[in-house]
Motif scaffolding. Sequence first.
Motif, PDB file in Angstrom:
ATOM      1  N   ASP A 167       0.830  -1.201   0.000  1.00 29.38           N
ATOM      2  CA  ASP A 167       0.000   0.000   0.000  1.00 29.38           C
ATOM      3  C   ASP A 167       0.868   1.255   0.000  1.00 29.38           C
ATOM      4  OD1 ASP A 167      -1.422   2.085   2.145  1.00 29.38           O
ATOM      5  OD2 ASP A 167      -2.760   1.298   0.635  1.00 29.38           O
ATOM      6  N   LEU A 168       2.043   1.158   0.637  1.00 34.12           N
ATOM      7  CA  LEU A 168       2.925   2.325   0.695  1.00 34.12           C
ATOM      8  C   LEU A 168       3.758   2.488  -0.559  1.00 34.12           C
ATOM      9  CD1 LEU A 168       4.128   1.940   4.377  1.00 34.12           C
ATOM     10  CD2 LEU A 168       2.786   3.807   3.477  1.00 34.12           C
TER      11      LEU A 168
ATOM     12  N   ALA B  52      -8.237   1.040  -2.243  1.00 36.64           N
ATOM     13  CA  ALA B  52      -6.788   0.955  -2.001  1.00 36.64           C
ATOM     14  C   ALA B  52      -6.090   0.093  -3.028  1.00 36.64           C
ATOM     15  CB  ALA B  52      -6.529   0.397  -0.605  1.00 36.64           C
ATOM     16  N   THR B  79      -3.099   6.101  -3.184  1.00 33.86           N
ATOM     17  CA  THR B  79      -3.883   6.078  -1.947  1.00 33.86           C
ATOM     18  C   THR B  79      -2.981   5.558  -0.844  1.00 33.86           C
ATOM     19  OG1 THR B  79      -4.571   3.776  -2.143  1.00 33.86           O
ATOM     20  CG2 THR B  79      -5.953   5.419  -3.208  1.00 33.86           C
ATOM     21  N   SER B  80      -3.371   5.824   0.403  1.00 27.84           N
ATOM     22  CA  SER B  80      -2.598   5.311   1.514  1.00 27.84           C
ATOM     23  C   SER B  80      -3.568   4.850   2.592  1.00 27.84           C
ATOM     24  CB  SER B  80      -1.682   6.405   2.051  1.00 27.84           C
ATOM     25  OG  SER B  80      -0.618   5.833   2.724  1.00 27.84           O
ATOM     26  N   THR B  81      -3.286   3.702   3.180  1.00 23.49           N
ATOM     27  CA  THR B  81      -4.221   3.113   4.138  1.00 23.49           C
ATOM     28  C   THR B  81      -3.649   3.096   5.547  1.00 23.49           C
ATOM     29  OG1 THR B  81      -4.942   1.635   2.377  1.00 23.49           O
ATOM     30  CG2 THR B  81      -5.639   1.083   4.597  1.00 23.49           C
ATOM     31  N   SER B 149       1.381   7.374   6.451  1.00 19.54           N
ATOM     32  CA  SER B 149       0.516   7.455   5.280  1.00 19.54           C
ATOM     33  C   SER B 149       0.457   8.866   4.709  1.00 19.54           C
ATOM     34  CB  SER B 149      -0.892   6.997   5.650  1.00 19.54           C
ATOM     35  OG  SER B 149      -0.911   5.624   5.919  1.00 19.54           O
TER      36      SER B 149
END
Lengths: 267, 364
Positions: A167-168, B52, B79-81, B149
């Motif tokens: 995700d990053l 995401a 996006t960042s979660t 994030s």
Amino acid sequence: MSKLFKGVNATFIGFAFLFIWLPLLAIIVFSFNEGRYAIYWQGFTLHWYYELLRDTLTLNAFRVSVIVTSFTVLISTAFGTLAAYGIYKYKFWGKEILRGTLILPLVMPCVIMGISLLLFFSRVLQMPLGYVSIIAAHVAFSIPLVTFIVLARMQRVDWTLEEAAMDLGANRLTTWRRVIIPMLTPGILASVALTIPWSFNDFVITFFVTGVGTTPLPVRIYSMIRLQGISPVINALGTIVVVGSILIILAVQIGALIRQKRAEAAE
Amino acid sequence: METNSVELRNVTKRFGEVVAVDNMSIDVEQGDFLTLLGPSGCGKTTTLRMIAGLETPDEGEVFLDGKVVNTVPANLRNTSTVFQNLALFPHMTVKENIAFGLQCKKVPKAEINKKVKRALELVQLQDLGGRRPAQLSGGQQQRVALARSLVLEPVVLLLDEPLAALDRKLCEEMQVELNRIQKDVGITFIYVTHDQTMALAMSNRIALMKDGIIVQLDTPGNIYEEPRTRFAADFMGIANIFHGKSVIHGQEKIELETDSGFKVLAPSREEVAGMDASDLSVSIRPEAVKMHLNVEKDNLENLYPGTIKEHMYKGETMEYRVAIGRGDIIIVSLNKNEISPGMENGRDVFVELPPERCQILLED
């Protein structure tokens, strides 16, 4: 814990230690013994160590063992870890079959494995016996070992970390390098710690797939005993291996301790 | 025309037989704080994960900043979660955790240091950069996850119930923090939770979800004051909901006969005005119910005899549970100056439900 229980406990532990260490101590002590037969002390000497240094066949065998074990550990750790990842994270046809097949090398009698591998290499593949055959045989056994150990470790890993890394912005390779492998390190180290001794010490399977000129140490020792009887040169060799192993383990422990002390000091 | 930060069009996601998200469409504007609110299994987390990139829709499109991103993998999306368990890397320090995303983008080292420093200041953790996550408190770990994030300046920040594990006081503090940070930075936030108080406190829009669809999309005020369905009212914690069918259905007024037999007069609803409807509910807030020991006037609407069963002291108010009809309980909340002596357990009273305070609810 009552005192009696403590006493009995200590006695058993004491005997266990003696049982393990007395033979090793005997080997170490008699490697310095003047006489040829390890029956009574005849005087201190380093004679057998000099003999060992001149025994090119044995030294060669030691080199072969180191090479074989190194390659075995590298290959089986890489493939075993990847296999564990695949089994843990993916569903695919034949998954249970794979799992079942993986355990076979661990439960099959060594002699049967040795003979089948020999037949496979010489009849089916028709290849000469040498480094490749020995390493292949060792890897065949070690991969299941690594896979199961790493799989066990994977049950305890927090896999949301893998998702967080992606995700990053990390691609698969970066995720593996910076997140997954550090998390699996205890499992990988454990499997390395088990694979090294197994591969180095293996006799039965190795015996069948060894070629002339690429004789690993255990097979060499066997030949020595068959041809020359038990020579204290073997004691000298044994002493070096035992002491060497102990030193390596001590170094690792001290290293871990130093790292821990440094981490504590940094707070 | 400004493009929306996030847009979902007819998105559907199935897991085997189960339809987790069912033909869902929603627009999220730049700078919105949208909360996806609903019970477990309503599809809110799945929706978040599809934005995401951690799940792929079976049907429909996901848009980020006006572009379709269905085939774009999670690591390439802007996006960042913030995960529910935070997912901080335990083997890295706070600074290394925050720097991680920037390093993946191959940002030069000097700039990384600058951005990390600013991120730490934003979440007020300036002195803790060298610590490991295990050495931080729950609230501090929260803030590291946020910083990690935010430092990537995503188009939208996705939060998956990150405050769930905190104790009450810390949770409320973090809510204020989150709102402050969001206003400072101006990024769109999409928050997932099952807790309606959190949703009401933080969002400027709530999407109430059930079984994979959006039941009501509105501001917190509107959802709380005017829930559309029985489920919505119930989920928002509104008491006194009675199911029934309409017996008089005018354009302006409805008379509902509840399942247990008493009749309630209430303003009609646009969706059922003038129609015979059999699957409706009526609700009224405890604060709006009136309780009388004796009744002199008999021109009061929605007046029912009952017995006080219990009462609970709540500081500024007293809450009564009154049994009426055939086993229904109405909860009445009275101010100190509305209480008469004699309102005790076992006393027979009359409850009045002023029609204009009653709300008709639809079934979904």
